[in-house]
Design an enzyme around this catalytic site. Structure first.
Site, PDB file in Angstrom:
ATOM      1  N   SER A 152      50.885 -19.486  -8.510  1.00  0.00           N
ATOM      2  CA  SER A 152      50.071 -19.494  -9.724  1.00  0.00           C
ATOM      3  C   SER A 152      50.783 -18.743 -10.850  1.00  0.00           C
ATOM      4  CB  SER A 152      48.690 -18.922  -9.410  1.00  0.00           C
ATOM      5  OG  SER A 152      47.791 -19.146 -10.463  1.00  0.00           O
ATOM      6  N   ASP A 244      43.438 -29.016  -8.277  1.00  0.00           N
ATOM      7  CA  ASP A 244      43.839 -27.816  -8.998  1.00  0.00           C
ATOM      8  C   ASP A 244      43.987 -28.135 -10.480  1.00  0.00           C
ATOM      9  OD1 ASP A 244      44.995 -25.472  -9.933  1.00  0.00           O
ATOM     10  OD2 ASP A 244      46.704 -25.522  -8.555  1.00  0.00           O
ATOM     11  N   HIS A 274      43.273 -24.865  -5.801  1.00  0.00           N
ATOM     12  CA  HIS A 274      44.145 -23.774  -6.224  1.00  0.00           C
ATOM     13  C   HIS A 274      44.015 -22.608  -5.246  1.00  0.00           C
ATOM     14  CE1 HIS A 274      46.529 -21.708  -9.256  1.00  0.00           C
ATOM     15  NE2 HIS A 274      45.793 -20.637  -9.045  1.00  0.00           N
TER      16      HIS A 274
END
Length: 309
Positions: A152, A244, A274
């Protein structure tokens, strides 16, 4: 594909807790709540040792694998939107990579926004990487076998770092990375509600991190790096998740690297949300993804080690 049942269960547990979204909590509470997600990571893998170190002045946690060295070295950069997250909260993830890849892992506790907005995090991970490159041998590592990984926001920082230190890494591993902070890709809207990371949270994170700065700055959004910069980048493993909001920008970054001539392995995990890589205690696909990462690292380190600098 439909949402994976294990991911649906994770979302159900979080909904049943009644806790507000992270972006609606006071910052100290949001940080504590985010680190509590580590409870979903599963059992921590055994490693030979752990040690808190100063990586050129940047706090980091060092994990050593079993067996005789010198070992390859992986720099790991945690997620959390540049606002949340810590090496402690990603302890299980780092242990899994250390044991699975047989590598020293240096998990970097870079500074967080809003107290330390851009470019503090970029500066910290660069400082830590230069320290690793200079001291790998004294740590029991092999300075010719380095790699960087992040998830991320950490994937964003890993991509920026790989671009800024060409010739350093044998592989960059980008787990559902944020590569374009303009939030202009279709998946931001398509998956922006109901799948853990929301569009509102993304807006909150990016506002804390970059404020009113240009979000097309390549140190902010590596998708906008110059072609010659990308052409000098190391090979990449990029993992994205079907549900995501960041899916499309990870895919776009894989395409840009490939167009620049960089070897790219891109896998989109169907049915995943995610952060699934860090949910190994509840989501079986996390183990498959970890095995994929460790196998890619092994191939990179043994086929084309980075040049020592």
């Amino acid at each position: 594909m439909p949402l994976d049942p294990a991911c649906r269960d994770v979302l159900g547990i979080l909904a049943a807790s009644g806790a507000p979204p992270l972006d609606e909590l006071p910052l100290p509470e949001a940080r504590a709540a985010y680190d509590q997600l580590a409870a979903f990571a599963g059992a921590p893998a055994p490693v030979a040792s752990t040690e808190d170190v100063s990586a050129g002045g940047v706090p980091a946690r060092l994990y050593r694998p079993e067996g005789e060295g010198p070992h390859p070295v992986l720099i790991f950069l945690h997620g959390g939107g540049w606002v949340l997250g810590s090496a402690a909260g990603y302890d299980t993830v780092a242990r899994g990579l250390c044991a699975g890849a047989g590598a020293i892992v240096v998990s970097v506790d870079y500074r967080l926004a809003p107290e330390h907005p851009f470019p503090a995090a970029v500066d910290d991970v660069r400082t830590a990487a230069l320290w690793v490159r200079a001291t790998a041998a004294s740590l029991g590592g092999d300075p010719a076998r380095l790699a960087v990984a992040g998830d991320s926001a950490g994937g964003n920082l890993a991509a920026v770092l790989a671009n800024e230190l060409p010739g350093t890494f044998a592989l960059q591993v980008l787990l559902y990375p944020g590569t374009d902070l303009t939030m202009s890709h279709p998946s931001v809207v398509e998956n922006g509600e109901g799948y853990l990371l929301t569009r509102a949270a993304m807006t909150w994170f990016t506002d804390q991190y970059v404020g009113q700065l240009d979000r097309r700055n390549p140190r902010v959004s590596p998708l906008y790096a110059a072609e010659e910069t990308l052409a000098a980048a190391p090979p990449a493993l990029i993992i994205t998740a079907e549900f995501d909001p960041l899916r499309d920008e990870g895919t776009a970054y894989a395409a840009r690297l490939a167009a620049a001539g960089v070897p790219v392995e891109h896998t989109s995990y169907p049915g995943m949300i995610h952060a699934f890589f860090a949910l190994g205690g509840l989501v079986p696909a996390a183990e498959r993804a970890r095995d994929q990462v460790c196998a890619a690292l092994d191939r990179a380190w043994n086929r084309a080690p980075a040049a020592s600098a």
